[in-house]
Design an enzyme around this catalytic site. Structure first.
Site, PDB file in Angstrom:
ATOM      1  N   CYS A   1       0.843  -1.192   0.000  1.00 55.01           N
ATOM      2  CA  CYS A   1       0.000   0.000   0.000  1.00 55.01           C
ATOM      3  C   CYS A   1       0.879   1.242   0.000  1.00 55.01           C
ATOM      4  O   CYS A   1       1.705   1.411   0.909  1.00 55.01           O
ATOM      5  CB  CYS A   1      -0.910  -0.004   1.224  1.00 55.01           C
ATOM      6  SG  CYS A   1      -1.784   1.566   1.481  1.00 55.01           S
TER       7      CYS A   1
ATOM      8  N   TYR B   1      -5.403   7.598  -8.152  1.00 55.21           N
ATOM      9  CA  TYR B   1      -6.629   6.905  -7.766  1.00 55.21           C
ATOM     10  C   TYR B   1      -7.855   7.585  -8.357  1.00 55.21           C
ATOM     11  O   TYR B   1      -8.848   6.922  -8.681  1.00 55.21           O
ATOM     12  CB  TYR B   1      -6.722   6.830  -6.236  1.00 55.21           C
ATOM     13  CG  TYR B   1      -5.681   5.915  -5.666  1.00 55.21           C
ATOM     14  CD1 TYR B   1      -5.917   4.547  -5.560  1.00 55.21           C
ATOM     15  CD2 TYR B   1      -4.438   6.406  -5.264  1.00 55.21           C
ATOM     16  CE1 TYR B   1      -4.941   3.690  -5.069  1.00 55.21           C
ATOM     17  CE2 TYR B   1      -3.459   5.557  -4.779  1.00 55.21           C
ATOM     18  CZ  TYR B   1      -3.709   4.204  -4.679  1.00 55.21           C
ATOM     19  OH  TYR B   1      -2.744   3.362  -4.209  1.00 55.21           O
TER      20      TYR B   1
END
Length: 387
Positions: A68, A219
């Site tokens: 992540c 994103y």
């Protein structure tokens, strides 16, 4: 492991685990507004004040996932600040090619199958300790232990107070500042880096605001719900990349000759860009290696440092696959499958890491030429540049 493998397949239905009043439920899709723009949920726990008396070795733990990028920030900062022994790390599960941590979507939530370190639950209830012994241990239980009525997404990194058995903070930006604060720096090893020099604090905060358009911008591209939202997000993203490219024309690091928090924030997105975001998230106006020479030089210099390189080991094959797992698939299945095949070729030739020789990268690109040409024919988004 088999269940995790099945959830990882692009064709497998995806859901995200969230908490509603302390109960785990499945969220069907990623949050977007009415126009299709991705909206990131706010972090749940945001404590930032810590006294010198409570910051002692072994009391604070970081729960994180190497894969992540938001958690990767905290892992790098912990190492740069020399806090490896004072602030233990609990990492999520992983198996090859995700040897340094699986995405939450593939495991039903952030979790670890390894026993927690001794002392991690010293102040915890008997119920929480029992859950920790019955592996795998899901990180959402830390949230519920802190607030039984907790509502929100379970994210990493998590700064855990073992004495109070409570999550202190789950916002990566806050955790970077906390680890670099005076109480925690008192636990650092000699020669540790100062990521927030006093004379640069104002510049760091101003630049961090712009860097967020890069960190979150990928994103906004990958999770956009409409073509219009995607094109708008991609334009803002590459304006930010152009800003950084120009800035690094006359600077070694983003703020001159000193390594700062800004460089840590930038690196975790930059190192994933060509291998994951460029393909899976359609951030394809230009690659770092091929179109941003100053950013490419900068990335390679950071990657040469132990704190950056060692926290990336074992993930260069997993990066692209992981982001294909979590991207939106509606209307893009064939084009995404072609890009997965392309990334398998690059990974097979060990051409994904920033320190991969240019000839190896060129050979991989040549081998993938038919896949890229086919991808252009079936890609639903216009103005996509793959060369």
């Amino acid at each position: 492991a088999m269940a995790a493998l099945l959830r990882s397949l692009p064709c497998w239905p995806k859901s995200r685990k969230i908490l509603v009043r302390g109960e785990v439920v499945e969220e069907a899709d990623i949050t977007a507004d009415q126009k299709g723009h991705f909206e990131r949920a706010a972090s749940v726990f945001r404590r930032t004040d810590f006294s010198a008396e409570e910051v002692v070795p072994g009391r604070w733990y970081i729960f994180a996932c190497y894969g992540c990028p938001w958690a990767h920030r905290a892992i790098i900062a912990r190492q740069l600040l020399g806090l490896e022994e004072a602030v233990p790390l609990v990492a999520t599960d992983g198996w090859w090619p995700f040897s340094r941590g699986l995405p939450a979507l593939a495991t039903g939530g952030w979790r670890t199958s390894a026993p927690l370190p001794q002392g991690a639950l010293v102040g915890a209830s008997a119920e929480l300790r029992a859950h920790a012994e019955a592996l795998p241990f899901y990180f959402w239980r830390l949230y519920v232990a802190t607030d039984p009525e907790c509502t929100g997404r379970v994210t990493v990194p998590i700064l855990w107070d073992s004495a109070k058995a409570a999550v202190a903070n789950n916002e990566s930006a806050d955790i970077l500042g906390i680890l670099n604060s005076a109480p925690f720096k008192s636990l650092s090893k000699p020669g540790a880096v100062d990521l927030r020099p006093k004379d640069l604090e104002k510049d760091i905060d101003e630049l961090n605001t712009r860097l967020y358009q890069f960190n979150n911008g990928v994103y906004r591209c990958g999770f956009s719900g409409t073509k219009e939202a995607f094109l708008e997000a991609r334009e803002v993203l590459f304006q930010t990349l152009a800003f950084m490219e120009d800035r690094l024309r006359s600077r070694r690091f983003l703020l001159g000759d000193r390594l700062t928090e800004c460089d840590v924030r930038c690196f975790t997105t930059l190192v994933r860009f060509d291998s994951a975001y460029y393909t899976a998230f359609r951030c394809n106006t230009g690659s770092i290696r091929g179109h941003h020479p100053n950013l490419w030089r900068y990335l390679r210099e950071l990657y040469a440092m132990d704190a950056f390189r060692t926290t990336c080991q074992g993930m260069h094959f997993g990066y692209p696959l992981m982001y294909f797992i979590i991207c939106k698939w509606e209307g893009r299945r064939l084009s995404n499958l072609l890009r997965i095949a392309e990334m398998v070729v690059f990974a097979g030739l060990f051409a994904l890491a920033p320190d991969a020789p240019a000839w190896r990268h060129g050979l991989a690109a040549l081998c993938c030429l038919p896949l890229r040409l086919a991808g252009r024919l079936v890609d639903p988004f216009p103005n996509a540049h793959w060369f």
